[in-house]
Design a protein around this motif. Structure first.
Motif, short mmCIF file in Angstrom:
data_model
loop_
_atom_site.label_atom_id
_atom_site.label_comp_id
_atom_site.label_asym_id
_atom_site.label_seq_id
_atom_site.Cartn_x
_atom_site.Cartn_y
_atom_site.Cartn_z
N UNK A 13 -32.84 -27.70 1.04
CA UNK A 13 -33.71 -27.05 2.03
C UNK A 13 -32.93 -26.67 3.28
N UNK A 14 -31.81 -26.03 3.09
CA UNK A 14 -30.93 -25.70 4.20
C UNK A 14 -31.57 -24.71 5.17
N UNK A 15 -31.26 -24.91 6.44
CA UNK A 15 -31.77 -24.08 7.52
C UNK A 15 -30.62 -23.42 8.25
N UNK A 16 -30.87 -22.30 8.92
CA UNK A 16 -29.79 -21.65 9.69
C UNK A 16 -29.13 -22.59 10.70
N UNK A 17 -29.90 -23.51 11.28
CA UNK A 17 -29.34 -24.44 12.25
C UNK A 17 -28.42 -25.49 11.62
N UNK A 18 -28.35 -25.53 10.29
CA UNK A 18 -27.40 -26.40 9.61
C UNK A 18 -26.01 -25.78 9.56
N UNK A 19 -25.89 -24.54 9.96
CA UNK A 19 -24.60 -23.85 9.96
C UNK A 19 -23.62 -24.58 10.87
N UNK A 20 -22.47 -24.97 10.33
CA UNK A 20 -21.48 -25.72 11.08
C UNK A 20 -20.26 -25.98 10.21
N UNK A 21 -19.22 -26.49 10.84
CA UNK A 21 -18.10 -27.03 10.10
C UNK A 21 -18.40 -28.50 9.86
N UNK A 22 -18.35 -28.92 8.61
CA UNK A 22 -18.67 -30.29 8.24
C UNK A 22 -17.38 -31.07 8.00
N UNK A 23 -17.28 -32.25 8.65
CA UNK A 23 -16.09 -33.08 8.59
C UNK A 23 -16.37 -34.42 7.93
N UNK A 24 -15.44 -34.88 7.12
CA UNK A 24 -15.51 -36.20 6.53
C UNK A 24 -14.79 -37.20 7.43
N UNK A 25 -15.33 -38.41 7.53
CA UNK A 25 -14.79 -39.44 8.42
C UNK A 25 -14.69 -40.78 7.70
N UNK A 26 -13.64 -41.54 8.02
CA UNK A 26 -13.46 -42.88 7.48
C UNK A 26 -13.14 -43.85 8.62
N UNK A 27 -13.84 -44.98 8.65
CA UNK A 27 -13.63 -46.00 9.67
C UNK A 27 -13.52 -47.37 9.03
N UNK A 28 -12.54 -48.17 9.49
CA UNK A 28 -12.40 -49.51 8.96
C UNK A 28 -11.54 -50.36 9.89
N UNK A 29 -11.60 -51.67 9.68
CA UNK A 29 -10.79 -52.63 10.39
C UNK A 29 -9.82 -53.27 9.41
N UNK A 30 -8.56 -53.43 9.82
CA UNK A 30 -7.61 -54.12 8.97
C UNK A 30 -7.71 -55.62 9.23
N UNK A 31 -6.88 -56.39 8.54
CA UNK A 31 -6.95 -57.85 8.62
C UNK A 31 -6.65 -58.35 10.03
N UNK A 32 -5.92 -57.58 10.82
CA UNK A 32 -5.58 -57.97 12.18
C UNK A 32 -6.61 -57.52 13.21
N UNK A 33 -7.63 -56.80 12.76
CA UNK A 33 -8.67 -56.34 13.66
C UNK A 33 -8.40 -54.98 14.28
N UNK A 34 -7.39 -54.28 13.81
CA UNK A 34 -7.11 -52.94 14.30
C UNK A 34 -8.11 -51.96 13.72
N UNK A 35 -8.62 -51.06 14.56
CA UNK A 35 -9.59 -50.07 14.12
C UNK A 35 -8.92 -48.76 13.73
N UNK A 36 -9.33 -48.22 12.60
CA UNK A 36 -8.84 -46.94 12.13
C UNK A 36 -9.99 -45.95 12.06
#
Length: 119
Positions: A83-106
């Motif tokens: 049910x796409x609408x004209x206002x859905x027009x955009x560049x769509x980006x994929x994102x990944x977030x996680x913490x490693x064993x030391x607590x660093x954020x990616x």
């Protein structure tokens, strides 16, 4: 870091459907949260939907129309858009977030894929 590649964007008519794919360079089982964001011309980047190993979340503007899912064996996250609408027009980006064993954020992003909804 993880490399993310989006695909599936294109031109569709209002009311149509489109499915986006995000391929990750390593197992998404090790990534805490993956998501889709979008940015329209003149607007700031906004959250569309996210998915963890056990739950999903979606912005109010797309609830009931968009569905996020994952295939762990293929290291891929999908965004099914209906049910796409004209206002859905955009560049769509994929994102990944996680913490490693030391607590660093990616926080990594793909290149983006264009979705245009127009008659």
């Amino acid at each position: 870091h993880v490399q993310l590649v989006e695909s599936g964007g294109g031109l569709v008519q209002p009311g149509g459907s489109l499915t986006l794919s995000c391929l990750a360079s390593r197992s998404i089982l090790s990534i805490d949260v993956m998501g889709w964001y979008r940015q329209a011309p003149g607007n700031e980047r906004e959250l569309v939907a996210t998915i963890s190993t056990s739950s999903t979340n979606a912005a109010n503007s797309v609830k009931g129309r968009f569905t996020i899912s994952r295939d762990n064996a293929k290291n891929t996250v999908y965004l099914q858009m209906n049910s796409l609408k004209p206002e859905d027009t955009a560049v769509y980006y994929c994102n990944a977030r996680w913490l490693d064993v030391s607590g660093n954020e990616f926080d990594d992003w793909g290149q983006g894929t264009q979705v245009t909804v127009s008659s």
